[in-house]
Design an enzyme around this catalytic site. Structure first.
Site, short mmCIF file in Angstrom:
data_model
loop_
_atom_site.label_atom_id
_atom_site.label_comp_id
_atom_site.label_asym_id
_atom_site.label_seq_id
_atom_site.Cartn_x
_atom_site.Cartn_y
_atom_site.Cartn_z
N SER A 243 40.98 36.61 73.48
CA SER A 243 40.00 36.87 72.43
C SER A 243 39.09 38.01 72.87
CB SER A 243 39.16 35.61 72.18
OG SER A 243 38.28 35.43 73.28
N LYS A 244 38.17 38.35 72.00
CA LYS A 244 37.22 39.45 72.24
C LYS A 244 36.54 39.32 73.62
CE LYS A 244 37.04 42.11 68.64
NZ LYS A 244 37.85 43.15 69.19
#
Ligand code: GLU
Length: 478
Positions: A243-244
């Site tokens: 994820s980010k």
């Protein structure tokens, strides 16, 4: 049978590397076995789908070289066809209208929860008589459409995970059309895959739980069921879903960070696919040749940014010169830099020098800036170390005097420049480094750069002199 595969992104954000990998694997299968790679934009969620996201996805696919066959299918344009198939299911008694209101459903759910009984939809509307249905329809009561589950279990063989069995006894008669007449994902995807002739569905593991429902729909419709394969997740180094938090995750971000499309393509292929050989840097053709679905791992793959950086640097260093030139020329054009004809040869020489020092395209562009722009700022540590020194301004001024008395041709010979700087240093009782360091900072604004004599040759007399002048001004104002 030739594989007809598809990539079916929902345009609600950037092209994530997970999506890109799904697209790549599908593309590889199609290209290897001379099938078709189709593209369907699943834009039925009108609230979350955006034009910008569609643009980003197409741009990302093009950048990675994933050309698709036939026209793009936009799912939102197929609503009538989806409804038509729902009508068929209703007519054949594989589905029924459900007039239960959301409030009724919620209170049934709560009741089941409180009494610890099965929360499955109780089938109230399964039992409606024809008369009741006609009456409700006449009263214009809103309804959704539910699929009627008749079987106890369903099973299929996943190409990656093997046999997959689902117990249906606890499964709701799932909704296939909402009360506003729009199909749910399960319905639309089956109709579209069937109509597009898709015979192999390769997608992320997150869809594994959808597949049994889709198989039920295929069976009810009497359509042939495609093969399914579900790709394991991509994890960050800490083994949680990528994820980010882990850094760049979209194709666009890697592109902006100077990663080459061929490097990202190669890297993503290795995420979960085992080429069965040691060598990891492989051309597109080699990968097409080696690619086999049965070599896709069924365990999650870990996204290793350092490996991507390493692979990219190898692609940079081994890039054929014409490609390097292509990237450099494009950058020059985009940034409105141009070369005089007499600069071209030196510029080509510079390109070769900076190629080996560039790990990314960003590094390459950064080096190109050195060529075109006088330093706008000087490295802070360099200023402390080399500019804030007694006599540096005078030294550079004197050097400027010496260099300006040379004719242009002198700048064509790197060894002559080398000799000259060393002699200049000796005349001032200085080690060569005492001249070279401030000169490098003056010419590039940095403390590290390609070789200084090569750089003097490449920048040539006019640029060298004017950059020394700017540095002297700067030092005098410190
Ligand atoms: N549109 C779905 C997604 O973006 C994919 C659907 C599918 O591959 O079946 O996750």
């Amino acid at each position: 049978m030739k594989p007809i595969v598809r990539f079916a992104p929902s345009p609600t954000g950037f092209l994530h590397v997970g999506g890109a990998r799904t697209a790549i694997f599908n593309w590889l299968i199609a290209r290897k076995l001379h099938g078709k790679f189709l593209l369907r934009i699943e834009d039925t969620d009108r609230q979350r789908s955006t034009e910008e996201s569609i643009r980003q996805i197409l741009e990302g696919l093009n950048w990675l070289g994933l050309n698709w066959d036939d026209d793009i299918v936009f799912q939102s344009a197929r609503n009538d066809r989806h409804k038509e198939v729902v009508e068929d299911l209703l007519a054949n008694d594989h589905a029924y209208r459900c007039f239960c209101t959301p409030e009724e459903l919620e209170s049934k759910r709560l009741y089941a929860e409180q009494h610890k009984i099965n929360k499955r939809y109780d089938g109230t509307c399964r039992k409606l008589s024809r008369e009741q249905i006609s009456e409700f329809l006449e009263r214009k009561m809103p309804f959704s459409v539910r699929f009627k589950i008749e079987e106890q279990k369903t099973e299929f063989t996943d190409l990656i995970h093997g046999r997959h069995q689902t117990d249906l006894t606890d499964m709701d008669d799932f909704i296939i059309q909402r009360s506003d007449g729009t199909p749910v994902y399960q319905m639309a995807v089956v109709v579209d895959d069937h109509d597009m002739g898709v015979n192999l569905v390769l997608r992320g593991d997150d869809h594994l739980s959808n597949t049994p429902k889709q198989i039920l729909l295929y069976k009810a419709l009497g359509w042939s069921i495609p093969q399914f394969g579900h790709l394991p997740l991509i994890l960050g180094k800490d083994k949680t879903r990528l994820s980010k938090r882990h850094g760049a995750t979209s194709v666009q971000e890697f592109r902006n960070n100077g990663i080459l499309p061929e490097a990202l393509f190669n890297f993503l292929c290795l995420l979960g696919w085992n080429p069965g050989q040691e060598q990891e840097k492989m051309s597109r053709e080699e990968i097409i040749d080696l690619f086999e679905v049965n070599r896709i791992n069924h365990t999650p793959a870990v996204f290793d940014e350092q490996k991507l950086a390493w692979l990219n640097s190898r692609y940079m260093v081994e890039m054929p010169f014409d490609q390097l030139l292509f990237h450099a020329e494009k950058w020059c054009k985009d940034n409105q830099y141009s070369l005089r004809p007499d600069e071209e040869e030196r510029f080509m020489f510079y390109l070769k020098i900076i190629q080996v020092r560039s790990k990314t395209l960003t590094d390459l562009y950064d080096f190109l800036k050195i060529y075109f722009d006088s330093p706008q700022i000087y490295d802070e540590k360099g200023v402390q170390k080399y500019f804030k020194k007694e006599g540096v301004s005078e030294l550079l001024k004197k050097l400027r005097g010496t260099l300006s008395s040379l004719d242009d041709l002198h700048f064509d010979a790197i060894d002559k420049l080398d000799g000259l700087i060393r002699q200049f240093a000796a005349e001032h009782n200085l080690a060569a480094a005492k001249v070279i360091h401030p000169l490098r900072l003056a010419l590039t604004g940095r403390t590290e750069s390609p070789g200084i004599f090569e750089l003097m040759h490449i920048l040539h007399k006019d640029k060298v002199i004017s950059r020394i002048d700017s540095a002297v001004d700067y030092i005098n104002n410190l």
